[in-house]
Design an enzyme around this catalytic site. Structure first.
Site, mmCIF file in Angstrom:
data_model
loop_
_atom_site.group_PDB
_atom_site.id
_atom_site.type_symbol
_atom_site.label_atom_id
_atom_site.label_comp_id
_atom_site.label_asym_id
_atom_site.label_seq_id
_atom_site.Cartn_x
_atom_site.Cartn_y
_atom_site.Cartn_z
ATOM 1 N N ILE A 25 -0.430 -2.711 -15.456
ATOM 2 C CA ILE A 25 -1.633 -3.319 -16.026
ATOM 3 C C ILE A 25 -2.912 -2.743 -15.421
ATOM 4 C CG2 ILE A 25 -0.449 -5.468 -16.623
ATOM 5 C CD1 ILE A 25 -1.868 -6.791 -14.246
ATOM 6 N N SER A 26 -2.803 -2.007 -14.336
ATOM 7 C CA SER A 26 -3.984 -1.451 -13.671
ATOM 8 C C SER A 26 -4.515 -0.233 -14.418
ATOM 9 C CB SER A 26 -3.630 -1.041 -12.244
ATOM 10 O OG SER A 26 -4.562 -0.120 -11.719
ATOM 11 N N PRO A 27 -5.762 -0.270 -14.919
ATOM 12 C CA PRO A 27 -6.316 0.906 -15.590
ATOM 13 C C PRO A 27 -6.343 2.163 -14.706
ATOM 14 C CG PRO A 27 -7.630 -1.025 -16.103
ATOM 15 C CD PRO A 27 -6.667 -1.435 -15.013
#
Length: 216
Positions: free
Chosen positions: A10-12
């Site tokens: 989920i971390s860009p």
């Protein structure tokens, strides 16, 4: 030797590195690290990265964190040519300018808008912070005018960084309708950026997490 990659989908910033790795054909040894469970504080990880942040990449005896220089490293070391991260000083400066814009302005303003509600107990989103985010999106829309991709007509690591951020912003229900160049660029990325589907899944997973945290 395998290249270890500590990440959370989920971390860009993690997804930006994954896009660059996909573009240069590097297979990463994926090591998911759930920062919400404090896994980044395990002694063996802190020994690798004293800042205990993700993404973190381990290539032999070389350890690097911070997504944007990690993208630069992968493109420089493993790219078949310099198209992702140009050798020409002016073209490289344009790529780096957009990476710094993403870090210091676009992603930063996005965080200022969503993180207080997601993590700091605020009940409502601040409209002034949304206006500042829209201002940054307007700047990006202008930067993209006349270009197929972020810097000219070919994909660079600036596209990887910006795509990871913008796809996440979109999943936060931020209105992009006024930014026609961004929307057109997203469609080009969907068609031509290797690894787009994985990035999109991570953005959608982030969106679900966002909505659950904010009771939306």
């Amino acid at each position: 030797m395998p290249i270890d990659f500590y990440y959370l989908l989920i971390s860009p910033p993690c997804r930006a590195v994954m896009l660059t790795a996909e573009a240069v054909g590097v297979k990463l040894n994926m090591k998911e690290l759930d920062i919400f469970k404090g896994e980044q504080m395990k002694p063996e990880f802190v020994a690798l990265n004293p800042q205990h942040c993700i993404p973190t990449l381990v290539d032999g005896d070389f350890v690097i964190w911070e997504s944007r220089p990690t993208c630069s490293y992968l493109a420089s070391k493993y790219g078949k040519d310099d198209s992702l991260f140009p050798n020409d000083p002016r073209a490289r400066a344009e790529v780096e300018r957009l990476n710094y814009f993403d870090m210091g302005t676009l992603f930063h303003r996005f965080g200022e808008y969503v993180f207080p509600v997601m993590f700091r107990g605020e009940k409502e989103f601040n409209p002034d912070k949304l206006e500042r985010l829209q201002e940054a999106l307007g700047w990006l829309d202008g930067f993209l005018s006349g270009n197929k991709f972020a810097v000219g007509d070919n994909i660079t690591i600036a596209d990887h960084t910006l795509l990871a951020t913008v796809s996440t912003i979109k999943e936060a229900n931020v209105d992009l309708s006024k930014h026609a160049n961004i929307l057109a660029w997203l469609e080009k990325c969907k068609a031509e950026v290797p690894g787009y589907e994985t990035n999109q899944k991570g953005a959608e997973d982030w969106g679900k997490f966002f909505k659950s945290r904010c009771n939306l």
